[in-house]
Design a protein around this motif. Sequence first.
Motif: not given
Length: 174
Positions: A38-47, A76-81, A85-95
């Motif tokens: 995770y981009n920790t430098r960016d999250k520190a800046q956001e804080a 924690l919000n980034e990890i949830k996001h 994203v991973l769950n969405y990638q796993k559930n591919k739309p039907k072809q």
Amino acid sequence: MSKDLSENICEEAAFERVYNKYSDDVHNFLYYKYGAQYNTRDKAQEAFIKLWDNCKKVTFAKAKSFLFTVANNLMLNEIKHQKVVLNYQKNKPKQYTNETPEFILEQEQYLEKYKNVLGSLKEEQRVAFLLSKVEGKKHSEIADMLGVTQKVVEYRIYTAFNILKKELENFKIK
């Protein structure tokens, strides 16, 4: 000492002191807790941005706690996001579809007939009809575009529609 506790962080010099004092600590905390993926430098800046946005609410004494709490919550919000994203990638739309090959073939044939009939219309009729039904333009707008009266546009659309109804079975437009 009491001046330091109630010092206004909204002042540039005070905020700079807080930044210089805690920026590396916040980054290291995030890096050691969550790793490099995770981009920790960016999250520190956001804080620090959040601290600046809330500078009137946060005292100098509470700045460190605020920064670490906000940085941790951002991570924690980034990890949830990322999980979403991973769950969405796993559930591919039907072809596939539930339509039969016969239906698909009929649909293609009907579309081909529609294109042929549209092609056989006079240019004025086709242009007026497509501007009205495909692009959703009003009759008055089409009349202005074509430089004719609204009655002429209505007549062209009406005749095009009648030809399409006559040539194509079950032809209907909303």
